[in-house]
Design an enzyme around this catalytic site. Structure first.
Site, PDB file in Angstrom:
ATOM      1  N   HIS A   1       0.859  -1.193   0.000  1.00 42.30           N
ATOM      2  CA  HIS A   1       0.000   0.000   0.000  1.00 42.30           C
ATOM      3  C   HIS A   1       0.892   1.238   0.000  1.00 42.30           C
ATOM      4  O   HIS A   1       1.762   1.367   0.876  1.00 42.30           O
ATOM      5  CB  HIS A   1      -0.875   0.033   1.248  1.00 42.30           C
ATOM      6  CG  HIS A   1      -1.805  -1.127   1.384  1.00 42.30           C
ATOM      7  ND1 HIS A   1      -3.090  -1.113   0.871  1.00 42.30           N
ATOM      8  CD2 HIS A   1      -1.667  -2.352   1.982  1.00 42.30           C
ATOM      9  CE1 HIS A   1      -3.692  -2.267   1.156  1.00 42.30           C
ATOM     10  NE2 HIS A   1      -2.848  -3.034   1.824  1.00 42.30           N
TER      11      HIS A   1
ATOM     12  N   HIS B   1      -2.837   9.982   6.249  1.00 42.76           N
ATOM     13  CA  HIS B   1      -3.593  10.639   5.175  1.00 42.76           C
ATOM     14  C   HIS B   1      -3.713  12.146   5.404  1.00 42.76           C
ATOM     15  O   HIS B   1      -3.808  12.907   4.444  1.00 42.76           O
ATOM     16  CB  HIS B   1      -4.967   9.975   5.000  1.00 42.76           C
ATOM     17  CG  HIS B   1      -4.878   8.590   4.430  1.00 42.76           C
ATOM     18  ND1 HIS B   1      -5.711   7.573   4.788  1.00 42.76           N
ATOM     19  CD2 HIS B   1      -4.019   8.056   3.510  1.00 42.76           C
ATOM     20  CE1 HIS B   1      -5.377   6.464   4.122  1.00 42.76           C
ATOM     21  NE2 HIS B   1      -4.351   6.743   3.346  1.00 42.76           N
TER      22      HIS B   1
ATOM     23  N   THR C   1      -5.347   3.983  -2.697  1.00 45.69           N
ATOM     24  CA  THR C   1      -6.752   4.390  -2.746  1.00 45.69           C
ATOM     25  C   THR C   1      -6.835   5.795  -3.339  1.00 45.69           C
ATOM     26  O   THR C   1      -6.379   6.753  -2.701  1.00 45.69           O
ATOM     27  CB  THR C   1      -7.335   4.433  -1.303  1.00 45.69           C
ATOM     28  OG1 THR C   1      -6.802   3.344  -0.546  1.00 45.69           O
ATOM     29  CG2 THR C   1      -8.844   4.403  -1.323  1.00 45.69           C
ATOM     30  N   PRO C   2      -7.378   5.950  -4.551  1.00 46.18           N
ATOM     31  CA  PRO C   2      -7.511   7.306  -5.106  1.00 46.18           C
ATOM     32  C   PRO C   2      -8.415   8.121  -4.183  1.00 46.18           C
ATOM     33  O   PRO C   2      -9.460   7.641  -3.751  1.00 46.18           O
ATOM     34  CB  PRO C   2      -8.169   7.071  -6.468  1.00 46.18           C
ATOM     35  CG  PRO C   2      -7.922   5.637  -6.790  1.00 46.18           C
ATOM     36  CD  PRO C   2      -7.884   4.920  -5.474  1.00 46.18           C
TER      37      PRO C   2
ATOM     38  N   GLY D   1      -8.875  -1.723   3.533  1.00 45.40           N
ATOM     39  CA  GLY D   1      -9.447  -0.862   4.567  1.00 45.40           C
ATOM     40  C   GLY D   1      -9.780  -1.678   5.802  1.00 45.40           C
ATOM     41  O   GLY D   1      -9.613  -2.906   5.817  1.00 45.40           O
TER      42      GLY D   1
ATOM     43  N   HIS E   1      -8.650  -8.153   0.161  1.00 48.25           N
ATOM     44  CA  HIS E   1      -8.224  -8.461   1.527  1.00 48.25           C
ATOM     45  C   HIS E   1      -9.291  -9.394   2.084  1.00 48.25           C
ATOM     46  O   HIS E   1     -10.451  -9.004   2.191  1.00 48.25           O
ATOM     47  CB  HIS E   1      -8.157  -7.189   2.366  1.00 48.25           C
ATOM     48  CG  HIS E   1      -6.918  -6.393   2.126  1.00 48.25           C
ATOM     49  ND1 HIS E   1      -6.608  -5.862   0.910  1.00 48.25           N
ATOM     50  CD2 HIS E   1      -5.912  -6.058   2.962  1.00 48.25           C
ATOM     51  CE1 HIS E   1      -5.452  -5.223   1.009  1.00 48.25           C
ATOM     52  NE2 HIS E   1      -4.997  -5.322   2.237  1.00 48.25           N
TER      53      HIS E   1
ATOM     54  N   GLU F   1      -8.981 -11.089   7.182  1.00 44.38           N
ATOM     55  CA  GLU F   1      -8.048 -10.460   8.132  1.00 44.38           C
ATOM     56  C   GLU F   1      -8.648 -10.549   9.538  1.00 44.38           C
ATOM     57  O   GLU F   1      -7.933 -10.525  10.531  1.00 44.38           O
ATOM     58  CB  GLU F   1      -7.813  -8.993   7.743  1.00 44.38           C
ATOM     59  CG  GLU F   1      -6.354  -8.675   7.525  1.00 44.38           C
ATOM     60  CD  GLU F   1      -6.097  -7.222   7.186  1.00 44.38           C
ATOM     61  OE1 GLU F   1      -6.961  -6.563   6.574  1.00 44.38           O
ATOM     62  OE2 GLU F   1      -5.005  -6.733   7.534  1.00 44.38           O
TER      63      GLU F   1
ATOM     64  N   ASP G   1       3.078  -5.593   2.661  1.00 44.70           N
ATOM     65  CA  ASP G   1       1.845  -4.922   3.089  1.00 44.70           C
ATOM     66  C   ASP G   1       2.096  -3.424   3.281  1.00 44.70           C
ATOM     67  O   ASP G   1       1.678  -2.613   2.452  1.00 44.70           O
ATOM     68  CB  ASP G   1       1.314  -5.566   4.384  1.00 44.70           C
ATOM     69  CG  ASP G   1      -0.168  -5.325   4.589  1.00 44.70           C
ATOM     70  OD1 ASP G   1      -0.805  -4.772   3.685  1.00 44.70           O
ATOM     71  OD2 ASP G   1      -0.702  -5.710   5.654  1.00 44.70           O
TER      72      ASP G   1
HETATM   73  C1  6MZ Z   1      -6.488  -3.613   5.163  1.00 42.14           C
HETATM   74  C2  6MZ Z   1      -4.999  -1.952   4.629  1.00 42.14           C
HETATM   75  C3  6MZ Z   1      -3.984  -2.596   5.375  1.00 42.14           C
HETATM   76  O1  6MZ Z   1      -4.348   3.307  -0.158  1.00 42.14           O
HETATM   77  O2  6MZ Z   1      -3.843   5.346   1.174  1.00 42.14           O
HETATM   78  N1  6MZ Z   1      -4.475  -0.835   4.108  1.00 42.14           N
HETATM   79  N2  6MZ Z   1      -6.233  -2.463   4.525  1.00 42.14           N
HETATM   80  N3  6MZ Z   1      -5.578  -4.261   5.906  1.00 42.14           N
HETATM   81  C4  6MZ Z   1      -4.316  -3.789   6.049  1.00 42.14           C
HETATM   82  N4  6MZ Z   1      -3.452  -4.488   6.850  1.00 42.14           N
HETATM   83  C5  6MZ Z   1      -2.661  -3.926   7.856  1.00 42.14           C
HETATM   84  N5  6MZ Z   1      -2.866  -1.863   5.261  1.00 42.14           N
HETATM   85  C6  6MZ Z   1      -3.178  -0.794   4.471  1.00 42.14           C
HETATM   86  O3  6MZ Z   1      -2.663   3.171   1.659  1.00 42.14           O
HETATM   87  C7  6MZ Z   1      -3.192   3.068   2.968  1.00 42.14           C
HETATM   88  C8  6MZ Z   1      -4.519   2.341   2.937  1.00 42.14           C
HETATM   89  O4  6MZ Z   1      -4.331   0.963   2.579  1.00 42.14           O
HETATM   90  C9  6MZ Z   1      -5.245   0.130   3.270  1.00 42.14           C
HETATM   91  C10 6MZ Z   1      -6.093   1.042   4.148  1.00 42.14           C
HETATM   92  O5  6MZ Z   1      -7.277   1.364   3.466  1.00 42.14           O
HETATM   93  C11 6MZ Z   1      -5.206   2.270   4.308  1.00 42.14           C
HETATM   94  O6  6MZ Z   1      -5.945   3.447   4.590  1.00 42.14           O
HETATM   95  P1  6MZ Z   1      -3.282   4.107   0.517  1.00 42.14           P
HETATM   96  O7  6MZ Z   1      -2.118   4.403  -0.365  1.00 42.14           O
END
Ligand code: 6MZ
Length: 364
Positions: free
Chosen positions: A15, A65, A98-99, A198, A225, A228, A303
């Protein structure tokens, strides 16, 4: 660690906002502190804290963010994240983000993604390949994104980058649909698929599954996902959806486990993330071992390398020592992941060549 760094690797579950360097987060926080928007000392503690529950991780994302809400910063973090993965000898990166729409900054989902592309163009330590198609127009577009290609006739180190657009489980169906349509429009710019992520405690599958069905119908590859947290109805619905890959798969019960195994859906495994968030209590009971031993398709991923202070090389080193797997087998595990990437067959062939050359170099 040197050996694990020198081994080529594929990163399929990263991410963007979870992969930011701490030094950059602190710098951004200091700037906002000086403007009186946040209290730096409060934020500094949160950024540097190491042990976080899953709930705390999502609070941290809300803070991150706040720090990354302008186009310039989005471009900067993209550049740094790609350079950091390339320094780890990641040769193919599927970066997901996430845009975001933020009216106060004049940001739309599209302009957010344009900032990501700007960041890819700014990468300077490595050549970035973000498109590899036969379509002439697309290829021409992509060419402008290929920094420093063929400079002085020398071959530079190269990283293939493809983008996945994430749908946040908090989003409405309309917002999620906007993301899917954006992904369709940006295919010629290296967008290859959709991710659902998320906070797993939030959101209903009835909101996002129809959108994901639409994405699939339109030929976008989808990764979810999944599991989890324990939520058997949702896990079942997700497996029945037959996504191209799933992330995590931590909380499956026997029936779902059987379904996963027979489906052969590749699983993105994030060891450090699962342990840090206590989704899995210790590595000796991690499902990696079962999946690996039963030859289920799996790929090791970071991750959120920034949030969990890990690297791609470190994840391979951890798996090797925790599960007693030799270097050669770890190399094969990395190579097998070529089969699960969302890019086209041309890229797969080139990656196979990269691994073959590396096998000679590493005398495997
Ligand atoms: C679920 C996750 C995550 O998209 O703003 N994100 N969603 N499980 C996880 N495990 C720990 N880790 C990250 O990157 C951050 C976003 O990625 C998702 C969440 O929606 C988080 O806000 P971006 O670049």
């Amino acid at each position: 660690m040197e050996w694990w760094v020198s081994m080529p690797k594929l990163e399929l579950h990263a991410h963007l906002n979870g992969s930011i360097r701490n030094s950059t987060l602190l710098e951004l926080a200091r700037e906002l502190g000086e403007k009186g928007i946040i209290v730096f000392s409060d934020v500094e503690y949160v950024i540097l804290k190491n042990d976080r529950s899953l709930t705390e991780v999502f609070k941290l994302f809300d803070l991150i963010h706040v720090l990354t809400t302008n186009h310039e910063t989005v471009a900067r973090i993209t550049k740094e994240v790609v350079e950091d993965f390339a320094a780890e000898n990641v040769v193919y990166l599927e970066l997901r983000t996430t845009p975001k729409r933020n009216d106060s900054k004049g940001m739309s989902k599209r302009s957010y993604m344009e900032a990501v592309l700007e960041g890819l163009r700014a990468v300077s330590t490595v050549e970035v390949d973000i498109f590899h198609g036969s379509d002439v127009e697309s290829h021409a577009n992509a060419h402008t994104l290929c920094n420093g290609c063929g400079m002085n006739g020398t071959r530079r180190k190269k990283i293939y980058v493809r983008l996945l657009l994430s749908i946040d489980r908090r989003e409405t169906r309309e917002a999620a649909m906007e993301t899917v349509k954006l992904a369709m429009e940006m295919r010629h710019l290296g967008v290859v698929g959709i991710d659902l992520s998320g906070n797993p405690a939030i959101g209903e599958r009835t909101t996002f599954l129809p959108v994901l069905e639409f994405a699939k119908e339109k030929g976008l590859l989808v990764t979810l996902h999944c599991g989890e947290v324990p939520n058997m109805e949702e896990i079942n619905a997700m497996l029945d959806f037959l996504p191209a890959r799933i992330g995590h798969a931590c909380c499956l019960q026997q029936e779902e486990w059987k379904k996963l195994k027979s489906s052969k859906i590749p699983v993105e495994i994030c060891l450090t993330s699962n342990i840090r968030t206590e989704t899995i209590s210790s590595l000796d009971i991690h499902h990696f071992a079962d999946l690996y031993n039963s030859k289920h398709p799996i790929v090791l991923c970071t991750d959120d390398s920034g949030v969990f202070s890990t690297t791609s090389s470190q994840e391979y080193a951890i798996a090797s020592s925790a599960f007693g797997i030799e270097k050669r087998e770890m190399f094969d595990l990395a190579r097998n992941a070529i089969g699960f990437i969302f890019a086209d067959d041309g890229v797969k062939l080139e990656l196979e060549q990269i691994f073959d050359l590396a096998a000679e170099r590493l005398q495997l």
